[in-house]
Design an enzyme around this catalytic site. Structure first.
Site, PDB file in Angstrom:
ATOM      1  N   LYS A 155     -17.880  -5.962  -5.757  1.00 10.17           N
ATOM      2  CA  LYS A 155     -17.497  -6.938  -4.735  1.00 10.17           C
ATOM      3  C   LYS A 155     -17.290  -8.334  -5.298  1.00 10.17           C
ATOM      4  O   LYS A 155     -18.066  -8.805  -6.116  1.00 10.17           O
ATOM      5  CB  LYS A 155     -18.579  -7.000  -3.654  1.00 10.17           C
ATOM      6  CG  LYS A 155     -18.377  -5.936  -2.630  1.00 10.17           C
ATOM      7  CD  LYS A 155     -19.495  -5.917  -1.632  1.00 10.17           C
ATOM      8  CE  LYS A 155     -19.456  -4.620  -0.856  1.00 10.17           C
ATOM      9  NZ  LYS A 155     -18.503  -4.652   0.265  1.00 10.17           N
ATOM     10  N   LYS A 187       0.850  -1.201   0.000  1.00 11.47           N
ATOM     11  CA  LYS A 187       0.000   0.000   0.000  1.00 11.47           C
ATOM     12  C   LYS A 187       0.885   1.250   0.000  1.00 11.47           C
ATOM     13  O   LYS A 187       0.690   2.168  -0.790  1.00 11.47           O
ATOM     14  CB  LYS A 187      -0.882  -0.023   1.255  1.00 11.47           C
ATOM     15  CG  LYS A 187      -1.647   1.253   1.478  1.00 11.47           C
ATOM     16  CD  LYS A 187      -2.174   1.306   2.918  1.00 11.47           C
ATOM     17  CE  LYS A 187      -2.861   2.620   3.191  1.00 11.47           C
ATOM     18  NZ  LYS A 187      -4.084   2.800   2.414  1.00 11.47           N
ATOM     19  N   ARG A 214      -6.234  -0.090  -0.826  1.00 16.91           N
ATOM     20  CA  ARG A 214      -7.083   0.171   0.339  1.00 16.91           C
ATOM     21  C   ARG A 214      -7.308  -1.073   1.190  1.00 16.91           C
ATOM     22  O   ARG A 214      -7.570  -2.145   0.675  1.00 16.91           O
ATOM     23  CB  ARG A 214      -8.448   0.683  -0.097  1.00 16.91           C
ATOM     24  CG  ARG A 214      -8.428   1.996  -0.796  1.00 16.91           C
ATOM     25  CD  ARG A 214      -8.034   3.109   0.155  1.00 16.91           C
ATOM     26  NE  ARG A 214      -8.250   4.393  -0.493  1.00 16.91           N
ATOM     27  CZ  ARG A 214      -9.314   5.163  -0.264  1.00 16.91           C
ATOM     28  NH1 ARG A 214     -10.237   4.797   0.607  1.00 16.91           N
ATOM     29  NH2 ARG A 214      -9.446   6.305  -0.900  1.00 16.91           N
ATOM     30  N   CYS A 215      -7.227  -0.849   2.487  1.00 14.96           N
ATOM     31  CA  CYS A 215      -7.465  -1.942   3.424  1.00 14.96           C
ATOM     32  C   CYS A 215      -8.521  -1.509   4.430  1.00 14.96           C
ATOM     33  O   CYS A 215      -8.677  -0.318   4.699  1.00 14.96           O
ATOM     34  CB  CYS A 215      -6.201  -2.264   4.197  1.00 14.96           C
ATOM     35  SG  CYS A 215      -4.850  -2.763   3.133  1.00 14.96           S
ATOM     36  N   HIS A 256     -20.840  10.639  -4.798  1.00 14.75           N
ATOM     37  CA  HIS A 256     -19.525  10.030  -5.036  1.00 14.75           C
ATOM     38  C   HIS A 256     -18.655  10.897  -5.935  1.00 14.75           C
ATOM     39  O   HIS A 256     -17.476  10.611  -6.113  1.00 14.75           O
ATOM     40  CB  HIS A 256     -19.698   8.639  -5.640  1.00 14.75           C
ATOM     41  CG  HIS A 256     -20.503   7.741  -4.744  1.00 14.75           C
ATOM     42  ND1 HIS A 256     -21.864   7.593  -4.883  1.00 14.75           N
ATOM     43  CD2 HIS A 256     -20.151   7.005  -3.672  1.00 14.75           C
ATOM     44  CE1 HIS A 256     -22.304   6.782  -3.935  1.00 14.75           C
ATOM     45  NE2 HIS A 256     -21.289   6.414  -3.194  1.00 14.75           N
ATOM     46  N   TRP A 279     -20.307  -6.102   8.467  1.00  9.53           N
ATOM     47  CA  TRP A 279     -19.016  -5.435   8.346  1.00  9.53           C
ATOM     48  C   TRP A 279     -18.058  -5.760   9.495  1.00  9.53           C
ATOM     49  O   TRP A 279     -17.120  -5.011   9.748  1.00  9.53           O
ATOM     50  CB  TRP A 279     -19.215  -3.919   8.164  1.00  9.53           C
ATOM     51  CG  TRP A 279     -19.627  -3.580   6.749  1.00  9.53           C
ATOM     52  CD1 TRP A 279     -19.525  -4.393   5.657  1.00  9.53           C
ATOM     53  CD2 TRP A 279     -20.204  -2.356   6.265  1.00  9.53           C
ATOM     54  NE1 TRP A 279     -19.995  -3.754   4.529  1.00  9.53           N
ATOM     55  CE2 TRP A 279     -20.422  -2.513   4.869  1.00  9.53           C
ATOM     56  CE3 TRP A 279     -20.551  -1.141   6.876  1.00  9.53           C
ATOM     57  CZ2 TRP A 279     -20.973  -1.494   4.073  1.00  9.53           C
ATOM     58  CZ3 TRP A 279     -21.098  -0.132   6.083  1.00  9.53           C
ATOM     59  CH2 TRP A 279     -21.304  -0.306   4.704  1.00  9.53           C
ATOM     60  N   CYS A 330     -27.470   1.747   0.766  1.00  8.58           N
ATOM     61  CA  CYS A 330     -26.542   2.338  -0.190  1.00  8.58           C
ATOM     62  C   CYS A 330     -26.588   1.748  -1.578  1.00  8.58           C
ATOM     63  O   CYS A 330     -25.568   1.614  -2.194  1.00  8.58           O
ATOM     64  CB  CYS A 330     -25.125   2.113   0.273  1.00  8.58           C
ATOM     65  SG  CYS A 330     -24.635   3.111   1.606  1.00  8.58           S
TER      66      CYS A 330
HETATM   67  N1  GLN Z   1     -25.412   7.690   8.103  1.00 11.70           N
HETATM   68  C1  GLN Z   1     -24.257   7.282   7.366  1.00 11.70           C
HETATM   69  C2  GLN Z   1     -23.583   8.491   6.749  1.00 11.70           C
HETATM   70  O1  GLN Z   1     -24.276   9.419   6.415  1.00 11.70           O
HETATM   71  C3  GLN Z   1     -24.626   6.327   6.265  1.00 11.70           C
HETATM   72  C4  GLN Z   1     -23.414   5.881   5.515  1.00 11.70           C
HETATM   73  C5  GLN Z   1     -23.663   4.804   4.517  1.00 11.70           C
HETATM   74  O2  GLN Z   1     -24.772   4.605   4.081  1.00 11.70           O
HETATM   75  N2  GLN Z   1     -22.651   4.102   4.134  1.00 11.70           N
HETATM   76  O3  GLN Z   1     -22.382   8.513   6.559  1.00 11.70           O
HETATM   77 ZN    ZN Z   2     -25.319   5.120   1.758  1.00 10.25          ZN
END
Ligand code: GLN
Ligand code: ZN
Length: 758
Positions: free
Chosen positions: A111, A21, A518-519, A697, A564, A646
């Protein structure tokens, strides 16, 4: 040479001190030459080979190493470069495909099956012409040979490569089969020149999915052909993460040498054992978990191995990791701060290969050496301590989970929403955000200093409160209706909660590659979960005290917390999730008692947890929905529960989302217009929805006009009473310079739309 008995599918590559990295990031920022990257890479490869050799592993990989990603390597090997990169060469080409450059956007990443590792998605087109480039594969093999290792060569198989690709025109990727397979044949021909006898591991994890007959029908011709390219190549076809019983039946009738099966995440593979027993194939029995961090229970694993060798004779069996060890951290040797009792329950990649070696001795040798006996006893003790430790087993938690009868909140949706609309008084097309605001360098520095003990708690709280003040002032000025506190106290939406829950552990150096350089360092659940005290109430109630508007509480849901983290393996995932759900349920109650009227319970990773096989989906959905509902079961009728996810593809799971029964769900749809929202209308979804109106993003500030259009297109699908207006996701990775104008424009857009429909 004695017979090969132990087999490692693949080894992690980022380096135990993340050396790869670091050097990659230096190179990318033009602070070192590429030769420096190559020399670090060689050192790492050699170190990883040495670890495996010293552990006594018989079959060690080459080409499991990669400077970015193995799929990307395969793209280079096959010459499947998208045309926008055609003018580039070597490392410039390689890293441009991965990361983009000023003229060309990066290739997509997604993924790898149900792991948190991301691969580069090949972009194929019917016009493509593929051409072999075996340089990397050949060089790595030679490097290993020079180092004294007679290694196998790992490649990703053609069926998986195609299955994970996408075609620009949306067509069937398998139409490219006839173009791709000659390149694979040529590759094997070149490999065959490298040594008198070579094992080629061909990864075909796609075979563990529910396959359509077309893909299945390609298995036999592919491996009939590849396995006969050269008599000095032995093909080990390796699958993992699930069972592959349909393919097993076919593969035993091809001339491959060995078949790799995962007996931990695909225990149904046992059903394929009889078929293998009747064949001449070797079985690479995946019995050491490559996806978790727990010390192997050698006794239990020996029983598993016995159940395998009862069917398939020992001469046919090699013992293996369940998949590549890529998905585990490197070595416990850097864990200096961890509680020694807990550390004694863990095992990372370096420790896992020792376990594999010991299991091999236990299985195939008459007697153990004195040292091996000692290791076996130590393993027994460690597992005994896990079974009984008070750190793990909390009777009060277990009883509470067993006795819980309230599994959902009071009131049906229609009744709840009526009361909520009256009490909360928000307008149609109400504006809000997903929770986080930009994590500035100052915020990060404050959190770090507090953690290191350099900053007093009172000072830290003051800093975070100042940040909350700023967030509140901005949101009020810009005219947002439902506010958030900004999540500045959180480094990560799972870690933050994990740190405050009993039964959760953290590593110092448990890094696992996520993508490229990235890790992530997932926390781990080792014991029964409880919540010693409120986790978010002080921040939320402070924030609420600063405004007359509604302040939304912000929690992470049980399924996401679970998905996670590394999860204990001595209990079903659903049972662990239920414990977390009760802890979150207490937090919901404390928040509402502190005057918080809307609470968002994020389930960002809900979809990620889906099993690879259809037949297992109902079970997952059953506990995942159950536990989301338990987590919010304390909410009073008037407390509005939001959730956020997400991703946007809800077609397959819309009924499940509906069953979660959140009052409001916010989702990611900005990049797909109103297309993905349609399913909500089609199924008659009643609850409120906040489809993201701009993509967070990208650093780009969306204009008022484009968001007006976006909102109008949403209104074509759902009525205004059912819609919320918000960005796609949290804003923590963005800068204030981007966030402020974007949200101001978003609010402005809503005003315009409201005026036109009034
Ligand atoms: N509440 C989190 C944020 O706004 C939600 C993040 C996510 O969905 N990954 O960062
Ligand atoms: Zn999200």
């Amino acid at each position: 040479m004695s017979e090969n008995k132990s087999y490692v599918v693949g080894f992690p590559r980022i380096g135990e001190e993340r050396e790869l990295k670091k050097v990659l990031e230096l190179f990318w920022s033009k602070k070192c030459e590429f030769s420096e990257v190559e020399s670090v890479a060689l050192k790492l490869k050699q170190r990883h080979w040495a670890y495996q050799r010293d552990a006594g592993i018989d079959l060690i990989s080459t080409n499991d190493f990669s400077l970015y990603d193995n799929m990307l390597d395969m793209i280079v090997t096959l010459g499947a470069t998208p045309s926008r990169f055609a003018s580039l060469k070597n490392e410039e080409l390689y890293f441009s495909m991965a990361r983009g450059n000023k003229d060309a956007v990066a290739m997509e990443m997604t993924k790898w099956f149900n792991t948190n590792y991301h691969y580069i998605v090949p972009e194929l087109s019917l016009e493509d012409n593929y051409k072999l480039n075996a340089t990397k594969i050949i060089n790595e093999y030679k490097e290993a040979k020079e180092f004294g290792i007679n290694a196998k060569i790992n490649i990703i198989g053609p069926l998986t490569f195609l299955g994970l690709s996408k075609r620009q025109d949306g067509g069937d990727v398998y139409e490219l089969y006839n173009k791709i397979s000659p390149v694979y044949e040529e590759l094997l021909e070149q490999i065959s020149l490298l040594n008198e006898e070579i094992i080629v591991q061909i990864d075909e994890p796609i075979l563990v999915k529910d396959l359509d007959t077309k893909v299945l029908s390609l298995v036999k011709p592919t491996y009939d052909k590849l396995a006969l390219i050269s008599s000095n190549i032995k093909i080990a076809l390796v699958t993992y993460f699930e069972h592959s019983n349909e393919a097993t039946k076919i593969l035993v009738n091809t001339p491959i040498w060995a078949l790799g099966l995962d007996f931990l995440h695909g225990s149904e593979n046992k059903k394929g054992l009889e078929t293998i027993a009747k064949s001449d194939k070797k079985l690479l029995a995946g019995v050491v978990d490559g996806r978790n961090i727990w010390k192997c229970d050698l006794e239990a694993t020996s029983t598993l191995i016995k159940s395998i060798t009862d069917v398939v004779k020992k001469e046919q069996v090699l013992l293996s990791t369940s998949c590549s060890l890529l998905h585990t951290p490197f070595s416990l040797k850097y864990e200096e701060k961890m509680d020694s009792e807990i550390k004694n329950w863990l095992s990372y990649a370096v420790e896992k290969i020792d376990e594999l070696s010991l299991l091999t001795a236990l299985t195939f040798e008459e007697n153990l050496s004195e040292e091996q006996e000692e290791l076996l006893q130590a393993n027994k003790k460690a597992n005994e301590s896990r079974r009984t430790s008070a750190l793990i087993h909390d009777k009060a938690v277990q009883t509470r989970v067993e006795e819980r009868t309230k599994l959902s909140r009071d009131g049906v949706y229609e009744e709840r929403i009526k009361i909520q609309k009256e009490q909360l008084g928000y307008e149609d097309l109400a504006t809000t955000t997903i929770g986080s605001f930009p994590q500035t360098p100052e915020v990060r520095a404050a959190r770090r200093s507090f953690k290191n003990g350099e900053l007093e708690e009172v000072e830290y709280i003051k800093e975070m409160q100042n940040y909350i003040d700023e967030c509140v002032v901005f949101q009020e000025e810009c005219g947002l209706e439902v506010l958030v506190h900004g999540e500045s106290e959180r480094n990560d939406m799972v870690e933050y909660f994990g740190e405050q829950l009993k039964g959760y552990g953290f590593s110092q150096n448990g890094w696992v590659q996520s993508y490229g350089s990235r890790c992530v360092k997932p926390p781990f659940i080792y014991g029964d979960i409880s919540r010693p005290q409120p986790m978010t109430v002080k921040w939320s109630s402070y924030a609420q005290s600063k405004t007359d508007k509604i302040m939304k509480g912000m929690l992470t849901g049980p399924v996401t917390i679970l998905n996670w983290s590394f999860v204990r393996d001595d209990m079903a995932r659903g049972d662990v999730s239920k414990q977390i759900a009760l802890a979150i349920c207490d937090e919901v109650d404390d928040l509402q008692n502190a005057g918080i009227k809307m609470i968002q319970v994020d389930e960002a990773a809900f979809k990620e947890g889906y099993p690879l096989r259809e037949t297992k989906i109902p079970e997952y959905e059953a506990w995942a929905v159950r536990d989301f509902k338990i987590a919010v079961s304390s909410a009073r009728v008037g407390t509005q529960i939001h959730t956020h996810m997400c991703y946007s593809e809800f077609n397959d799971i819309i009924r499940t989302i509906e069953a979660m029964d959140a009052d409001v769900i916010s989702i990611e749809t900005a990049r797909s217009g109103n297309e993905l929202l349609k399913i909500f209308a089609e199924v008659g979804y009643k609850q409120e929805v906040g489809p993201g109106v701009y993509d967070i993003h990208s650093p780009r500030v969306p204009t008022v006009e484009e968001m007006v259009k976006q909102i109008e297109s949403l209104l074509e699908v759902l009525p205004k009473e059912q819609l919320w207006i918000n960005p796609d996701c949290g804003l923590k990775t963005r800068k204030w310079e981007e966030v402020k104008p974007s949200l101001i424009n978003m609010v402005e857009a809503v005003k315009i739309v409201r005026a036109t429909i009034a």
